[in-house]
Scaffold this motif. Structure first.
Motif, PDB file in Angstrom:
ATOM      1  N   LEU A  92       0.824  -1.209   0.000  1.00  0.00           N
ATOM      2  CA  LEU A  92       0.000   0.000   0.000  1.00  0.00           C
ATOM      3  C   LEU A  92       0.864   1.268   0.000  1.00  0.00           C
ATOM      4  O   LEU A  92       0.504   2.273  -0.612  1.00  0.00           O
ATOM      5  CB  LEU A  92      -0.938  -0.009   1.206  1.00  0.00           C
ATOM      6  CG  LEU A  92      -1.997  -1.120   1.191  1.00  0.00           C
ATOM      7  CD1 LEU A  92      -2.770  -1.136   2.504  1.00  0.00           C
ATOM      8  CD2 LEU A  92      -2.946  -0.942   0.020  1.00  0.00           C
ATOM      9  N   VAL A  93       2.017   1.204   0.674  1.00  0.00           N
ATOM     10  CA  VAL A  93       2.952   2.328   0.633  1.00  0.00           C
ATOM     11  C   VAL A  93       3.472   2.507  -0.794  1.00  0.00           C
ATOM     12  O   VAL A  93       3.563   3.631  -1.311  1.00  0.00           O
ATOM     13  CB  VAL A  93       4.116   2.102   1.617  1.00  0.00           C
ATOM     14  CG1 VAL A  93       5.205   3.166   1.423  1.00  0.00           C
ATOM     15  CG2 VAL A  93       3.612   2.126   3.058  1.00  0.00           C
ATOM     16  N   ASP A  94       3.805   1.388  -1.449  1.00  0.00           N
ATOM     17  CA  ASP A  94       4.297   1.457  -2.828  1.00  0.00           C
ATOM     18  C   ASP A  94       3.289   2.137  -3.747  1.00  0.00           C
ATOM     19  O   ASP A  94       3.664   2.847  -4.691  1.00  0.00           O
ATOM     20  CB  ASP A  94       4.588   0.051  -3.363  1.00  0.00           C
ATOM     21  CG  ASP A  94       5.718  -0.650  -2.621  1.00  0.00           C
ATOM     22  OD1 ASP A  94       6.512   0.043  -1.962  1.00  0.00           O
ATOM     23  OD2 ASP A  94       5.775  -1.894  -2.696  1.00  0.00           O
ATOM     24  N   ARG A  95       2.000   1.918  -3.483  1.00  0.00           N
ATOM     25  CA  ARG A  95       0.947   2.483  -4.335  1.00  0.00           C
ATOM     26  C   ARG A  95       0.595   3.923  -3.965  1.00  0.00           C
ATOM     27  O   ARG A  95      -0.206   4.566  -4.647  1.00  0.00           O
ATOM     28  CB  ARG A  95      -0.318   1.635  -4.216  1.00  0.00           C
ATOM     29  CG  ARG A  95      -0.175   0.211  -4.707  1.00  0.00           C
ATOM     30  CD  ARG A  95      -1.445  -0.581  -4.409  1.00  0.00           C
ATOM     31  NE  ARG A  95      -1.309  -1.977  -4.764  1.00  0.00           N
ATOM     32  CZ  ARG A  95      -2.226  -2.911  -4.518  1.00  0.00           C
ATOM     33  NH1 ARG A  95      -3.363  -2.557  -3.909  1.00  0.00           N
ATOM     34  NH2 ARG A  95      -2.033  -4.156  -4.864  1.00  0.00           N
ATOM     35  N   GLY A  96       1.148   4.397  -2.861  1.00  0.00           N
ATOM     36  CA  GLY A  96       0.826   5.744  -2.420  1.00  0.00           C
ATOM     37  C   GLY A  96      -0.467   5.836  -1.640  1.00  0.00           C
ATOM     38  O   GLY A  96      -0.922   6.938  -1.305  1.00  0.00           O
ATOM     39  N   ALA A  97      -1.068   4.688  -1.310  1.00  0.00           N
ATOM     40  CA  ALA A  97      -2.317   4.691  -0.549  1.00  0.00           C
ATOM     41  C   ALA A  97      -2.065   4.811   0.951  1.00  0.00           C
ATOM     42  O   ALA A  97      -2.995   5.086   1.724  1.00  0.00           O
ATOM     43  CB  ALA A  97      -3.098   3.403  -0.829  1.00  0.00           C
ATOM     44  N   LEU A  98      -0.832   4.604   1.361  1.00  0.00           N
ATOM     45  CA  LEU A  98      -0.459   4.628   2.770  1.00  0.00           C
ATOM     46  C   LEU A  98       0.952   5.182   2.870  1.00  0.00           C
ATOM     47  O   LEU A  98       1.749   5.046   1.924  1.00  0.00           O
ATOM     48  CB  LEU A  98      -0.516   3.198   3.335  1.00  0.00           C
ATOM     49  CG  LEU A  98      -0.337   2.984   4.833  1.00  0.00           C
ATOM     50  CD1 LEU A  98      -1.500   3.605   5.609  1.00  0.00           C
ATOM     51  CD2 LEU A  98      -0.268   1.480   5.143  1.00  0.00           C
ATOM     52  N   SER A  99       1.261   5.811   3.995  1.00  0.00           N
ATOM     53  CA  SER A  99       2.610   6.337   4.223  1.00  0.00           C
ATOM     54  C   SER A  99       3.194   5.674   5.460  1.00  0.00           C
ATOM     55  O   SER A  99       2.468   5.284   6.379  1.00  0.00           O
ATOM     56  CB  SER A  99       2.558   7.855   4.418  1.00  0.00           C
ATOM     57  OG  SER A  99       3.765   8.340   4.991  1.00  0.00           O
ATOM     58  N   LEU A 100       4.501   5.563   5.486  1.00  0.00           N
ATOM     59  CA  LEU A 100       5.165   5.058   6.684  1.00  0.00           C
ATOM     60  C   LEU A 100       4.914   5.972   7.874  1.00  0.00           C
ATOM     61  O   LEU A 100       5.001   5.543   9.027  1.00  0.00           O
ATOM     62  CB  LEU A 100       6.669   4.927   6.443  1.00  0.00           C
ATOM     63  CG  LEU A 100       7.098   3.868   5.426  1.00  0.00           C
ATOM     64  CD1 LEU A 100       8.584   3.998   5.127  1.00  0.00           C
ATOM     65  CD2 LEU A 100       6.784   2.463   5.943  1.00  0.00           C
ATOM     66  N   ASP A 101       4.593   7.218   7.607  1.00  0.00           N
ATOM     67  CA  ASP A 101       4.335   8.186   8.671  1.00  0.00           C
ATOM     68  C   ASP A 101       2.852   8.351   8.984  1.00  0.00           C
ATOM     69  O   ASP A 101       2.484   9.196   9.808  1.00  0.00           O
ATOM     70  CB  ASP A 101       4.939   9.541   8.295  1.00  0.00           C
ATOM     71  CG  ASP A 101       6.456   9.472   8.153  1.00  0.00           C
ATOM     72  OD1 ASP A 101       7.083   8.781   8.978  1.00  0.00           O
ATOM     73  OD2 ASP A 101       6.991  10.075   7.210  1.00  0.00           O
ATOM     74  N   THR A 102       1.997   7.578   8.322  1.00  0.00           N
ATOM     75  CA  THR A 102       0.566   7.606   8.642  1.00  0.00           C
ATOM     76  C   THR A 102       0.371   7.219  10.097  1.00  0.00           C
ATOM     77  O   THR A 102       0.941   6.225  10.561  1.00  0.00           O
ATOM     78  CB  THR A 102      -0.220   6.642   7.741  1.00  0.00           C
ATOM     79  OG1 THR A 102      -0.112   7.060   6.386  1.00  0.00           O
ATOM     80  CG2 THR A 102      -1.690   6.593   8.146  1.00  0.00           C
ATOM     81  N   ARG A 103      -0.429   7.988  10.822  1.00  0.00           N
ATOM     82  CA  ARG A 103      -0.655   7.690  12.240  1.00  0.00           C
ATOM     83  C   ARG A 103      -1.870   6.782  12.405  1.00  0.00           C
ATOM     84  O   ARG A 103      -2.839   6.867  11.649  1.00  0.00           O
ATOM     85  CB  ARG A 103      -0.827   8.981  13.027  1.00  0.00           C
ATOM     86  CG  ARG A 103       0.431   9.851  13.006  1.00  0.00           C
ATOM     87  CD  ARG A 103       0.408  10.952  14.043  1.00  0.00           C
ATOM     88  NE  ARG A 103       1.611  11.767  13.929  1.00  0.00           N
ATOM     89  CZ  ARG A 103       2.785  11.476  14.509  1.00  0.00           C
ATOM     90  NH1 ARG A 103       2.890  10.383  15.243  1.00  0.00           N
ATOM     91  NH2 ARG A 103       3.831  12.270  14.357  1.00  0.00           N
ATOM     92  N   VAL A 104      -1.784   5.926  13.388  1.00  0.00           N
ATOM     93  CA  VAL A 104      -2.839   4.961  13.657  1.00  0.00           C
ATOM     94  C   VAL A 104      -4.193   5.643  13.764  1.00  0.00           C
ATOM     95  O   VAL A 104      -5.198   5.195  13.191  1.00  0.00           O
ATOM     96  CB  VAL A 104      -2.533   4.175  14.952  1.00  0.00           C
ATOM     97  CG1 VAL A 104      -3.748   3.375  15.410  1.00  0.00           C
ATOM     98  CG2 VAL A 104      -1.322   3.268  14.754  1.00  0.00           C
ATOM     99  N   ARG A 105      -4.246   6.756  14.476  1.00  0.00           N
ATOM    100  CA  ARG A 105      -5.500   7.436  14.768  1.00  0.00           C
ATOM    101  C   ARG A 105      -6.243   7.873  13.499  1.00  0.00           C
ATOM    102  O   ARG A 105      -7.468   7.901  13.452  1.00  0.00           O
ATOM    103  CB  ARG A 105      -5.225   8.663  15.640  1.00  0.00           C
ATOM    104  CG  ARG A 105      -6.452   9.247  16.323  1.00  0.00           C
ATOM    105  CD  ARG A 105      -6.093  10.533  17.052  1.00  0.00           C
ATOM    106  NE  ARG A 105      -4.904  10.415  17.881  1.00  0.00           N
ATOM    107  CZ  ARG A 105      -4.880   9.873  19.097  1.00  0.00           C
ATOM    108  NH1 ARG A 105      -5.986   9.369  19.613  1.00  0.00           N
ATOM    109  NH2 ARG A 105      -3.756   9.816  19.783  1.00  0.00           N
ATOM    110  N   SER A 106      -5.480   8.175  12.440  1.00  0.00           N
ATOM    111  CA  SER A 106      -6.112   8.660  11.213  1.00  0.00           C
ATOM    112  C   SER A 106      -6.827   7.546  10.462  1.00  0.00           C
ATOM    113  O   SER A 106      -7.676   7.829   9.607  1.00  0.00           O
ATOM    114  CB  SER A 106      -5.068   9.320  10.305  1.00  0.00           C
ATOM    115  OG  SER A 106      -4.161   8.360   9.797  1.00  0.00           O
ATOM    116  N   VAL A 107      -6.492   6.283  10.766  1.00  0.00           N
ATOM    117  CA  VAL A 107      -7.109   5.149  10.081  1.00  0.00           C
ATOM    118  C   VAL A 107      -8.041   4.381  11.017  1.00  0.00           C
ATOM    119  O   VAL A 107      -9.099   3.911  10.606  1.00  0.00           O
ATOM    120  CB  VAL A 107      -6.039   4.197   9.516  1.00  0.00           C
ATOM    121  CG1 VAL A 107      -6.686   3.064   8.717  1.00  0.00           C
ATOM    122  CG2 VAL A 107      -5.034   4.950   8.648  1.00  0.00           C
ATOM    123  N   VAL A 108      -7.617   4.244  12.272  1.00  0.00           N
ATOM    124  CA  VAL A 108      -8.426   3.523  13.270  1.00  0.00           C
ATOM    125  C   VAL A 108      -8.681   4.496  14.423  1.00  0.00           C
ATOM    126  O   VAL A 108      -7.981   4.468  15.447  1.00  0.00           O
ATOM    127  CB  VAL A 108      -7.711   2.251  13.777  1.00  0.00           C
ATOM    128  CG1 VAL A 108      -8.649   1.408  14.635  1.00  0.00           C
ATOM    129  CG2 VAL A 108      -7.199   1.420  12.600  1.00  0.00           C
TER     130      VAL A 108
END
Length: 548
Positions: A92-108
């Motif tokens: 998902l990071v490779d596709r740009g749908a997720l970032s290594l710096d995405t925070r848990v709270r923003s998704v869950v």
């Protein structure tokens, strides 16, 4: 079927003649047969640049039927699953749908503790602050229940300020993969991660669908009982993302080669996995799903899984210098795959021939049957002796007996044993949320806990285990716990059998541990009339035969 498992070879079983030879060179085959005779039961796959150089299997897959292990035998790979979950997130990071710096709270957003501030990278490297597990392996746990259980966990530290290995962190990562992809986690894993470059799928799941196809090995636990063979109907969110996959060692080796050669995730993600990652000290670091280390000057990426109630142990190592993969799985505790690879890794890293097991001690003659029975140390501990084929099994009861019978190697200082014991006692005193929950679970099963006393700490299966005597409901029950540096439970058994060690006769008299790896306790046992003498690195302990 995976590239490494296209040749349907039968097992080279130490319990009977093989139906076909293994696909290994004669020197490697001779060495692996020696390790099988020393206790290894399972499967091995070795490949260089994607081409198999050794596919072999040994021992029985099932005592009840006599079926041998083969290269087509499926094993639960336990925590090796985390490497696949990390790869799913990196897709998902490779596709740009997720970032290594995405925070848990923003998704869950349900994660309202400080863990909500953790990043995807921190989940991958066990630095999120989550501590331990959020449910028992075979506990039916749905997605929302898993989120609630993780949200209720007490963080061990603020994200990024510490390290503690945790199953819950990888289940949270699986929840993020599901939420971001808009696809069920298992469906995403099968379609995007398990699929090999040739179109085949590497295994499947031990419990639930899609199930790993092929004959399964029965795992055998420390007490000899058969382990869980799959079929638990779920829901499976107690292990989703952290330990649910199963496959052959050939499939595991083929997938590992595909991963590190950029055919599962993009080259930038491969570089991230290769590390260096979060520094663990001693030349080791935690990377997404793997541990990076150096052996004989060579970089190695490795991951392992086992324990629990299945009775399997799996390990895989990638040696990038030679583009070599070594995958092993075992179904018996006498010599686990992880322990075998630990012994073989220096030679593998150096490109040397594999070492044979240490020769078993011989001589000494049979023990007088009258010597069997119970002996008592001056400090009150007891030692129980019984025969076991051509050897002895000696069990220790009490902290002084454990220290005398199972002394740690010098690589495990006494202070580490004491610190581990203190963390276990603090856990069972209810000084943490997990401890209070564990104590409540014990009281639900046994009755009110009125006391917990230490009963010795040992090194077993590469981990520290502190034994305790729990007084509950008017009776005494022996248990052991393995906890991490933050006091989180990594393994436990209640009730537990006393710690024990198998001995065989040694030249010149006495008995030595039946330890082909040469890494176990350094102790000698002698019988002198009504006395049993234990000679270890800390000196001599003498036990006197108990009356009755």
């Amino acid at each position: 079927m995976a590239a490494l498992a296209v040749v349907a070879l039968a097992a080279c079983s130490v319990d009977g003649p093989a139906r076909a030879p293994s696909r290994c060179d004669s020197t490697t085959e001779t060495t692996l047969r020696a390790w099988a005779a020393a206790g290894f039961s399972g499967s091995v796959a070795i490949a260089v640049r994607g081409a198999p150089t050794c596919l072999a299997a040994y021992g029985r897959a099932d005592d009840a039927t006599g079926a041998p292990n083969s290269v087509d035998t499926v094993f639960s790979i336990g925590s090796v699953t985390k490497a696949f979950t990390a790869a799913a997130a990196l897709r998902l990071v490779d596709r740009g749908a997720l970032s290594l710096d995405t925070r848990v709270r923003s998704v869950v957003p349900e994660i309202t503790s400080t863990v909500g501030d953790a990043t995807v990278r921190q989940l991958m490297q066990h630095t999120s602050g989550l501590n331990g597990s959020h449910g028992a392996d075979r506990e039916p746990l749905g997605r929302e229940e898993a989120i609630a259980a993780i949200a209720a966990m007490e963080p061990a530290f603020a994200p990024g300020t510490g390290y503690v290995y945790t199953n819950a962190g990888y289940t949270l990562l699986a929840l993020i993969v599901e939420a971001v992809s808009g696809t069920g986690f298992r469906d995403f894993l099968v379609s995007n991660v398990l699929r090999l470059p040739d179109g085949d799928v590497a295994g499947g799941f031990w419990d639930g669908e899609p199930s790993a196809p092929g004959p399964r090995a029965t795992g055998y636990l420390d007490d000899g009982r058969p382990g869980h063979r799959g079929g638990f109907p779920g829901p499976h969110w107690a292990v989703e993302g952290n330990g649910g996959l199963a496959m052959t060692t050939g499939e595991l080796a083929s997938w590992t080669h595909a991963l590190f050669t950029g055919r599962i995730v993009a080259p930038a993600s491969v570089d991230l996995i290769r590390g260096p990652g979060h520094d663990l000290g001693g030349g080791r670091s935690e990377t997404p799903g793997w541990v990076r280390l150096e052996e004989n000057g060579a970089v190695v990426l490795a991951t392992a899984g086992g324990g629990g109630d299945v009775g399997h142990n799996a390990v895989v190592a990638w040696l990038p210098g030679r583009e070599e993969v070594v995958a092993m799985a075992s179904n018996r505790p006498e010599l686990a795959a992880e322990e075998l690879l630990r012994r073989l890794l220096p030679a593998l890293a150096a490109g040397d021939p594999l070492p044979a097991p240490d020769p078993r001690p011989v001589g000494g003659g049979p023990v007088d049957p009258a010597a069997m029975g119970r002996y008592r140390l001056d400090g009150g501990g007891t030692v129980e002796v019984r025969t076991d084929g051509d050897g002895l099994v000696i069990s220790a009861g009490g902290a002084d007996a454990v220290a005398a019978l199972l002394p740690p190697r010098p690589t495990t200082p006494d202070r580490e044993l004491r610190a581990h014991e203190e963390r276990v006692l603090a856990l069972l005193a209810g000084r943490s949320q997990e401890g209070r929950e564990e104590r409540a679970a014990i009281e639900s099963d046994l009755g009110r806990v009125t006391g917990v006393s230490p009963a010795g700490t040992v090194v077993d299966d590469g981990e520290l285990r502190s034994y305790v005597t729990v007084e509950a409901g008017g009776r005494s029950v022996l248990a052991w716990y393995a906890v991490n540096a933050e006091g989180g439970i990594e393994g436990a058994q209640l009730p537990a059998d006393p710690p024990s060690l198998r001995f065989v006769a040694a030249a010149g008299g006495g008995y030595r541990p039946d330890d082909p790896t040469g890494t176990g306790p350094d102790v000698t046992v002698r019988f002198e009339g009504s006395r049993l003498v234990l000679l270890g690195p800390a000196g001599t302990a003498t036990a006197t035969r108990a009356a009755g």
